[in-house]
Design an enzyme around this catalytic site. Structure first.
Site, mmCIF file in Angstrom:
data_model
loop_
_atom_site.group_PDB
_atom_site.id
_atom_site.type_symbol
_atom_site.label_atom_id
_atom_site.label_comp_id
_atom_site.label_asym_id
_atom_site.label_seq_id
_atom_site.Cartn_x
_atom_site.Cartn_y
_atom_site.Cartn_z
ATOM 1 N N ASP A 1 0.889 -1.167 0.000
ATOM 2 C CA ASP A 1 0.000 0.000 0.000
ATOM 3 C C ASP A 1 0.921 1.210 0.000
ATOM 4 O OD1 ASP A 1 -1.636 2.133 0.556
ATOM 5 O OD2 ASP A 1 -2.384 1.363 2.476
ATOM 6 N N ASP B 1 -13.157 5.368 1.381
ATOM 7 C CA ASP B 1 -11.721 5.372 1.682
ATOM 8 C C ASP B 1 -11.188 6.804 1.623
ATOM 9 O OD1 ASP B 1 -8.990 5.086 1.771
ATOM 10 O OD2 ASP B 1 -8.830 3.641 0.155
ATOM 11 N N LYS C 1 2.830 11.808 -3.363
ATOM 12 C CA LYS C 1 1.935 10.984 -4.188
ATOM 13 C C LYS C 1 0.817 11.840 -4.807
ATOM 14 C CE LYS C 1 -1.360 7.183 -3.683
ATOM 15 N NZ LYS C 1 -1.925 6.217 -2.738
ATOM 16 N N GLU D 1 -7.280 0.654 -4.429
ATOM 17 C CA GLU D 1 -7.227 0.575 -2.958
ATOM 18 C C GLU D 1 -8.537 0.102 -2.326
ATOM 19 O OE1 GLU D 1 -5.642 4.397 -1.893
ATOM 20 O OE2 GLU D 1 -3.697 3.895 -2.737
#
Ligand code: ADP
Ligand code: MG
Length: 563
Positions: free
Chosen positions: A15, A177, A77, A155
């Site tokens: 992850d 999420d 990111k 994800e």
């Protein structure tokens, strides 16, 4: 078939988060998290350059965000897929994928140390809403770190996978999420062994970071401070203090005391005030939820369960908003921080057809519409003609016929876009290329085929009436990046000095002590000075067991003081 002599390659899932990254392995029928050199499962996705020019990755780097903001970067990111570069120190600059490669490399080393064997490949998770470009750059980051991507998994889908192993019921679930930088909503259905994603959507620019940034703005406004006029260190330390304040809000009203810009200031925050500051952000969480439900043709009450994933779902304001919207309490018995990594390792096991999961079948979707630009006579902008509609089950391949506009046309431009708006100018441009047309004196018919694979990568084929085919897998190289830039990245990373893994625990404690010293005052500060000197002395003595026991004590003391 398994070779009796060579042990089988480990089945790994990564992850790679905006805030924290984790690596997990499939062993003996279940997914297990692998600890890093400090014994932690979460490695902060932060990179810093040490005074001696070597790279620090993880917790030590995170502590240096406050003490050395010019030499440290986090949340890169968020910029994956853009041309943004990050300056570290005075003469080094890195792309988001190079920084991600450093994080991946550090996870790879941790896994190798823990497993005692070399690690060459892994399943890596990405936000469902990541574009083609962002996915390719993630694959490139892995390549730079010496890892082959076995598969990219979305994800929320990874979370669904881990969660699917724990629940044996038939149910419609919404996965919410909210991480540090991205927000994904996925609606799926468990009809085990089938896990079927019905709709996936999200916002790549919304996450816990934005909630901290909103607090920072409110606080600076109240104190009438101009952020541009503050020292970078002072601004970083205030941001850090507010991040901590945000995470403690669940325990009750909080008080901030900040010493910077020449004086000590106070700021109070309780849930009501926070909700007011966060109103615009909380409102932005609604649209993707509504869209995912509409696309899955469900109403909130049709859902059997609601799963929260990501650290930012710990915020009471977020939990409350979700509870109000769905009229029920969300389900969160699995740790929202680790579930994605566990799911990615489960996916690796699935691919390898491991016994415990061999029956699980997962179907995922393409979260956005993909199409090309087509002209509409005199219109100012080109129209967007969809070829693959959002939430089509993947892998998929769709074809549509288009025509040239003039008999004398020498070539046709195929411009690929992603998005949900009728005009291409409002969508995300992916790539364009030209297809030469033979002169026939008539209009040409072209069949444009889009193939979208399970990793979320797109390939475009154009076939002319003559049968002539032009295939364009958006990129030729593994990354779609220019080969020279790729080679330069490889060289830049190969030349870097990485801080040795076994020295990390001591280096991290020193970084934490420095940060604590900077953030404290008075007696507490004196105490920390004493610990700093003491630990430096102990390090000078070079007795590994004494160093380890001091380190343990001091880390505990810092935990207690919440530094
Ligand atoms: P990512 O997957 O993007 O790395 P995480 O799932 O680790 O992100 O979530 C990180 C975000 O969660 C950060 O913005 C952090 O501030 C937030 N967060 C973590 N713990 C808490 C908490 N107790 N209260 C509020 N926010 C939290
Ligand atoms: Mg995450």
């Amino acid at each position: 078939m398994q070779d009796a002599v060579t042990p089988r390659a480990p089945l790994l899932g990564i992850d790679l988060g905006t805030t924290n990254s984790l690596i997990a392995v499939w062993q003996e029928g279940r997914a297990l998290l692998i600890p890093n050199a400090l014994g932690d499962m979460l490695t902060p996705s932060v990179v810093s350059v040490d005074e001696d020019g070597s790279m620090l990755i993880g917790k030590a780097a995170r502590a240096r965000l406050t003490t050395h903001p010019e030499r440290t970067v986090a949340a890169f990111k968020r910029y994956m897929g853009s041309d943004k570069r990050f300056d570290l120190g005075s003469h080094q600059s890195f792309s988001p994928e190079e920084l991600s490669a450093l994080v991946l490399g550090s996870l790879k080393q941790d896994a190798e140390a823990w497993l005692g064997c070399e690690v060459r490949e892994a399943v890596i998770s990405v936000p469902a809403y990541f574009s083609d470009e962002q996915r390719k750059r993630t694959c490139f980051a892995a390549e730079l770190a010496g890892l082959k991507v076995q598969r990219l998994i979305n994800e929320p889908t990874a979370a669904a996978m881990a969660y699917g192993l724990h629940e044996q019921k038939f149910e419609r679930t919404l996965i919410f999420d909210l991480g540090g930088g991205t927000f994904d909503v996925t609606v799926l259905e468990y009809a085990l062994p089938l896990i079927e994603v019905h709709a996936s959507t999200g916002d790549n620019f919304l996450g816990g970071e934005d909630f901290t940034a909103a607090l920072l703005q409110a606080c600076l406004k109240e104190w009438q401070l101009n952020p541009a006029a503050l020292e970078p260190q002072a601004l970083a330390s205030l941001g850090d203090a507010l991040e901590q304040l945000k995470c403690k809000l669940g325990e009750g009203p909080q008080q901030l005391s900040w010493n910077g810009a020449g004086e000590t200031r106070e700021w109070a925050l309780d849930e009501t005030r926070a909700q007011k500051i966060w109103e615009p952000l909380l409102a932005r969480l609604r649209a993707p939820i509504e869209q995912a439900l509409r696309d899955a043709r469900l109403r909130p009450r049709d859902l059997d369960s609601l799963v929260l994933v990501g650290g930012a779902t710990r915020m009471p304001a977020v939990q409350q908003m979700v509870a109000t919207l769905f009229g029920r309490l969300p389900y969160r018995h699995l740790d929202p921080d680790t579930i994605v990594a566990l799911g990615a390792a489960t996916q690796a096991a699935c691919k390898a057809r491991e016994q415990a999961v061999e029956e699980l079948i997962l179907t995922d979707v393409c979260p956005y519409t993909l199409g090309i630009a087509t002209t509409r006579g005199e219109e100012i902008s080109d129209a967007f003609s969809p070829i693959i509609e959002r939430n089509t089950i993947i892998p998929t391949s769709r074809e549509q016929r288009f025509y040239s506009t003039h008999p004398d046309q020498k070539a046709i431009r195929i411009a690929v876009y992603q998005g949900e708006r009728p005009w291409v100018r409002d969508n995300i441009f992916i790539e364009e290329f030209r297809v030469p047309l033979p002169h026939t004196g008539a209009l040409h018919a072209l069949d444009v085929r889009f193939s979208y694979d399970i990793n979320g990568l797109l390939e475009v084929d154009v076939t002319l009436a003559s049968g002539e085919r032009h295939s364009h897998s958006i990129d030729r190289s593994p990354t779609g990046l220019d080969p020279q830039a790729c080679a330069a990245s490889h060289e830049r990373l190969a030349a870097l000095k990485i801080h040795p893994r076994d020295a990390l625990p001591n280096r991290t404690l020193l970084a934490r002590l420095e940060r604590a010293w900077m953030q404290s005052l008075g007696e507490e500060r004196e105490q920390i000075r004493y610990w700093l000197d003491e630990f430096n002395n102990v390090l000078g003595g070079q007795h590994p067991s004494t160093i380890a026991s001091h380190r343990k004590q001091l880390n505990e003391a810092l935990d207690e003081l919440r530094f």
